[in-house]
Enzyme design. Structure first.
Site, PDB file in Angstrom:
ATOM      1  N   SER A   8      -9.886   1.658   2.553  1.00 53.56           N
ATOM      2  CA  SER A   8      -8.963   2.425   1.734  1.00 53.56           C
ATOM      3  C   SER A   8      -7.892   1.579   1.048  1.00 53.56           C
ATOM      4  O   SER A   8      -7.272   2.047   0.104  1.00 53.56           O
ATOM      5  CB  SER A   8      -8.273   3.479   2.595  1.00 53.56           C
ATOM      6  N   LYS A  10       0.842  -1.201   0.000  1.00 53.39           N
ATOM      7  CA  LYS A  10       0.000   0.000   0.000  1.00 53.39           C
ATOM      8  C   LYS A  10       0.874   1.247   0.000  1.00 53.39           C
ATOM      9  O   LYS A  10       1.883   1.301   0.726  1.00 53.39           O
ATOM     10  CB  LYS A  10      -0.916  -0.021   1.226  1.00 53.39           C
ATOM     11  N   SER A  61     -10.241  -0.726   6.708  1.00 52.85           N
ATOM     12  CA  SER A  61      -9.596  -0.536   5.407  1.00 52.85           C
ATOM     13  C   SER A  61      -8.866  -1.752   4.849  1.00 52.85           C
ATOM     14  O   SER A  61      -8.477  -1.743   3.681  1.00 52.85           O
ATOM     15  CB  SER A  61      -8.630   0.646   5.469  1.00 52.85           C
TER      16      SER A  61
END
Lengths: 487, 485
Positions: A155, A80, A179
């Site tokens: 996210s 990420k 997330s």
């Protein structure tokens, strides 16, 4: 040897890598080729580190040749884009950091790299991890590999889409209010959020410091155990990381479900749950019983306080954490500032997207003098009550079983104009962050329109072993996690 | 200075002292002053994304030490908070500080203002926080530069009760606090370099009034003298306002030492809303009682204890003891000198104290020197006192020797030897001088024998003059008396 190695799990690949049936370099090239072909559609990656990945794969091959490799050596993963990676751009999905190249490495990525994992690139995400649909990224929306007209969740939507679409064996995400688990559920993969403090936050760009936690996003619970093993553990660079030994997750992975008491909190099955999710979860509950678990109805009365509590505390911390983006030392700076105030305000106005600004304003408001007691302080008290609710439940049961999300992935753009509806998609995951508990989402079925549905297992503090072995037992008996989208 | 006797001044002080830890408060960068701009920084200092603060235990120990030294309560549980504000030299956009649960509360300090008796000043709290960087404007056109070296320097903010009633008391408080910090070796107390900074909260009220008047906060006070001048100026300003029928406005005022005046910096309405909240990156600080006890057991002797020892064991006056313990350097100077006198077998702390406080401090003040800059070393000072005590030189000769020592340095024993200043105690040598003086002054001898015994002093003087002061005055006295007998 393999027609397509990109469909395999870590545990499947590790064996072939170890036996030298496949080289890490070939594997990386297969993934890079697939990323080149598929990423333009899915938009899972913001940055591909081709040279870095090949170099790391060659190093891994040398170690494997010398029989020095571990289970992660040579395994290509996505990371990420909020983990700082030395000399590799780290954008956090924001214009504010579109040009930021960290001079340091996050603890998570340095541990994974030390364990031999190969980073393919940096995955897309909601800007500063604020969002539940991956539509707030400065680098464009991520699409759900199961249906490219739908959101992948957020996210960590880029990490989820990458694993789901075979653009990485696994990926690393972060979870502040769901997330990791929510996008894992919506893309049909496995994702675990460890206990707060189990994994170091050093080098993770902060959203809400008291809630943020990194975790693996994988094809299987077994892969999650392998990655978490490398990531977890005390870090002197993070004062909030827990100083307690990391158990051997693989050793307990086959502990099974026999005799385990699994609580089913009634509040998670009340209004708002889609009929498809409800019936799929119902089936999964039966499966758990068939595997020897005892299901126990429990109550978590503070469940409905999750969203309001979270949307006071997380923005409060974010409003302060994001103050450092001022255009002075790094990141986006506006053109021709008139004075220092203009430099601050215009750099931030132009550098941040609207969801980030919304949360900064929300957070600033709840911390302001005159409002602090009514909002921030009250939310802190409710947070304690939520944690106490879980604590009470765990005196009766070993695990909790809930749906991960109330519904399947929605259409792109469906909720962008309605932040409250957007926030409600995290209703089943947020309380786990507020209580600091570990939880995993695993695929447990599909809706009638063939969209993945996720099931959440919540554990006691530091009982990652317990939720991993329960998830593994379920995955040994089912094949939902093996289904792949057609791309 | 004379203040309108109808008004009472009320002063509370906030002191920021930089701690002399080896490394900075939240990272491993060295904690040093004066390096080239932005060379002592890392991603933590510069507030980069994703980096985290880690608390420096040495700082916590220094805070505990300071708390114990002022009889404060050390809180076993204290919390760090973020104080949020935008400023170019604050890289994170917030300062990590302590807010509602500081590490130390309920302390006290005893001050000795000149010409006044000892007075207690309450210390409300001491909390730990981090210093900011510096913005540089001088000599730069169209921009400002930022030096982040100072970011991460550990600070103790020490907040007094509004217990002081004059600028003299404020000055005495700062001197005492600085002495304690120096005795503890936690802060060098250098106001010019900013390692010991003070803001003053000042108000006035009519004598007998119970409520405090509206206060103003004075900033930019870079010496104790400036603190006192700024307070005096502010008191007069506030009294003038009230006497003119106006009301004092709560505001922050900036002292301008060059113009001996202050100007408004910001009013209460413009004050920041700092949006304090608990720092989520640092867990609350818990301190075991045993750790506090350990530190207490290893506390060095502090000024008040030392002054008491000087009085009890050495018989010094309260005043002398106070002067000699005003700073660590002063105290150590005196103790070394006194040790030399004692080792020489001529123990006399009072005489040593007298020489240090009167002769030495007098000369140092005249030359604008601090005790640590004294051209006369503590050892040599002790040797000089020992020479007097042993009768080798008279007090008068000693002053001459001290003069040589102060101007050119050197060992008093050597100076006495080289310049032939040793007191003559050989009675036959003095005898002949006495005989000569008696022979040269028959008139005075007659007068003495006629009953005018006070003429003896004149004759003693003559003998001393003849021996250039080296004769032992007591021996001269008795020999003269014998012969005139």
């Amino acid at each position: 040897m393999f027609s397509d190695p990109t469909v395999l799990s870590i545990s499947q690949l590790a064996e072939s890598l170890k036996k030298r049936q496949i080289s890490s370099e070939d594997l990386v090239n297969s993934f890079l080729e697939r990323i080149e072909r598929i990423n333009p559609e899915v938009n899972a990656y913001i940055t591909i580190d081709r040279a870095g990945a090949i170099k790391a794969a060659q190093d891994a091959d040398n170690r494997l040749d010398a029989k020095q490799g571990g289970p992660l050596t040579g395994v290509p993963i996505g990371v990420k884009d909020l983990f700082c990676t030395k000399e590799v751009r780290t954008t956090c999905g924001s214009r504010m950091l579109h040009n930021f190249i960290p001079p340091y490495e996050s603890t998570v990525t340095s541990r994974l790299k030390a364990a031999g994992a190969v980073m393919l690139g940096k995955t897309n995400m909601d800007e500063f991890a604020m969002g539940s649909s991956n539509e707030t990224s400065f680098f464009g929306v991520v699409k759900n590999p199961w249906d490219l007209t739908r959101i992948p969740g957020g996210s960590s939507g880029g990490s989820a889409a990458a694993v789901s679409a075979g653009l990485g064996v696994a990926a690393i995400g972060t979870d502040t209010g769901g997330s990791i688990r929510q996008p894992a559920a919506l893309t049909g993969i496995t994702g675990i959020k460890p206990t707060y403090g189990r994994v170091s936050r050093f080098g993770m760009v902060a959203f809400a410091s008291s809630l943020d936690q990194a975790g693996p996003m994988t094809k299987t619970a077994e892969d999650a155990a392998l990655l978490l093993q490398a990531m977890a553990g005390h870090d002197p660079k993070d004062a909030t990381s827990i100083d307690s030994p990391v158990p051997d997750y693989m050793a307990s992975l086959n502990d099974g479900l026999k005799g385990r008491k699994i609580g089913v909190p009634e509040e998670y099955f009340a209004t708002g749950l889609s009929t498809d999710v409800a019936s799929v979860i119902e089936e999964a509950k039966k499966q758990f019983q068939d595997l020897g678990a005892e299901l126990v109805p429990v109550s978590l009365p503070t469940t409905k306080q999750a969203i309001p509590t979270y949307y006071v505390l997380a923005p409060a911390e974010a409003s302060s954490n994001l103050a450092r983006y001022d255009g002075i030392r790094f990141g986006y700076r506006c053109e021709n500032p008139q004075d220092i105030k203009d430099l601050f305000t215009r750099s931030r106005a132009e550098g941040f997207g609207s969801e980030v600004k919304r949360r900064i304003m929300l957070g600033t408001y709840v911390l302001s003098s005159g409002y602090y007691d009514a909002y921030y302080l009250k939310a802190q008290k409710v947070r304690r009550m939520i944690a106490d609710d879980f604590k009470a439940a765990f005196t009766k049961v070993d695990l909790l079983l809930t749906p991960t999300t109330p519904d399947t992935a929605f259409k792109l753009g469906a909720k962008t104009d309605d932040p409250v509806q957007m926030y409600l998609s995290d209703i089943f995951t947020i309380n786990v962050n507020l209580a600091g508990l570990p939880a995993i989402s695993i695929p447990c079925g599909f809706s009638r329109d063939n969209l993945p549905i996720g099931l959440q297992l919540i554990g006691r503090p530091l009982d990652e072993s317990g939720i991993l072995s329960a998830a593994h037992a379920y995955q040994q008996a089912t094949e939902w996690h093996t289904r792949k989208p057609v791309l | 200075m004379p203040i309108d006797p109808h008004y009472e001044t009320v002063i509370g002080l906030e002191v920021h002292s930089q701690l002399r830890t080896k490394s900075k408060i939240f990272c491993g960068c060295p904690n040093i002053f004066g390096a080239e701009a932005n060379t002592q920084i890392c991603p933590v200092c510069a507030g980069f994304p994703g980096v985290l603060p880690v608390m420096n235990r040495e700082m916590v120990n220094m805070a505990i030490k300071t708390g114990l030294a002022i009889n404060g309560t050390i809180n076993n549980f204290s919390v760090f908070s973020r104080k949020n504000y935008f400023y170019p030299d604050s890289p994170t956009g917030y300062q990590i500080s302590q807010y509602d649960l500081p590490i130390v509360e309920h302390g006290e300090l005893f001050i000795n203002p000149e010409g006044q008796s000892k007075k207690r000043v309450g210390v409300t709290r001491i909390h730990m926080e981090v210093d900011a960087g510096k913005s540089l404007h001088e000599g730069i056109v169209g921009a400002s530069w930022v030096d982040l070296n100072r970011v991460g320097t550990p600070l103790l903010e020490i907040v007094s009760e509004p217990d002081m009633r004059s600028s003299e008391e404020a000055g005495a408080y700062l001197k005492k606090l600085r002495a304690i910090l120096r005795f503890l070796e936690v802060c060098d107390g250098n106001m010019e370099e900013g390692s010991f900074r003070c803001d003053a909260n000042v108000s006035v009220r009519h004598y007998g009034a119970e409520e405090f008047g509206t206060r103003t906060e004075l900033k930019n006070l870079n010496s104790i003298r400036n603190v006192m001048r700024a307070i005096d100026y502010e008191v007069e300003r506030q009294i003038d306002i009230i006497e003119n029928g106006d009301t004092v406005v709560q505001e922050t005022r900036l002292w301008d030492a060059n113009n001996n005046s202050s100007r408004s910096m910001r009013s209460k309405e413009d004050a920041h809303d700092y949006r304090y909240f608990p720092e989520p990156d640092l867990p609350p600080l818990t301190i075991e009682q045993s750790h506090i006890d350990d530190i207490r057991a290893r506390l060095p002797e502090l000024p008040d204890d030392m002054a008491k020892r000087f009085q009890d064991e050495m018989g010094l006056s309260e005043y002398d003891a106070g002067v000699l313990t005003a700073s660590k350097e002063m105290a150590s100077y005196f103790e070394i000198a006194n040790q030399v006198v004692t080792v020489a077998g001529k123990k006399n702390a009072k005489a040593t104290a007298n020489w240090v406080t009167v002769e030495l401090l007098g000369r140092l003040n005249k030359n604008g020197l601090e005790i640590e800059e004294s051209p006369v070393s503590a050892t040599n000072m002790g040797k000089l006192v020992a020479l007097i005590q042993s009768g080798d030189i008279s007090g008068k000769i000693a002053k001459q020797v001290f003069g040589f020592m102060f101007d050119d340095g050197g060992d008093p024993e050597q100076i006495v030897k080289e310049k032939g200043l040793k007191q003559v105690t050989d009675s036959s040598a003095i005898n002949s001088e006495v005989d000569q003086v008696l022979a040269a002054h028959p008139e005075q001898v007659e007068q003495y024998r006629g009953g005018k015994t006070q003429i003896l002093g004149f004759l003693v003087g003559k003998v001393m003059q003849a021996t250039r002061g080296k004769a032992n005055p007591a021996m001269v006295n008795s020999l003269l008396k014998d012969k005139l007998g």
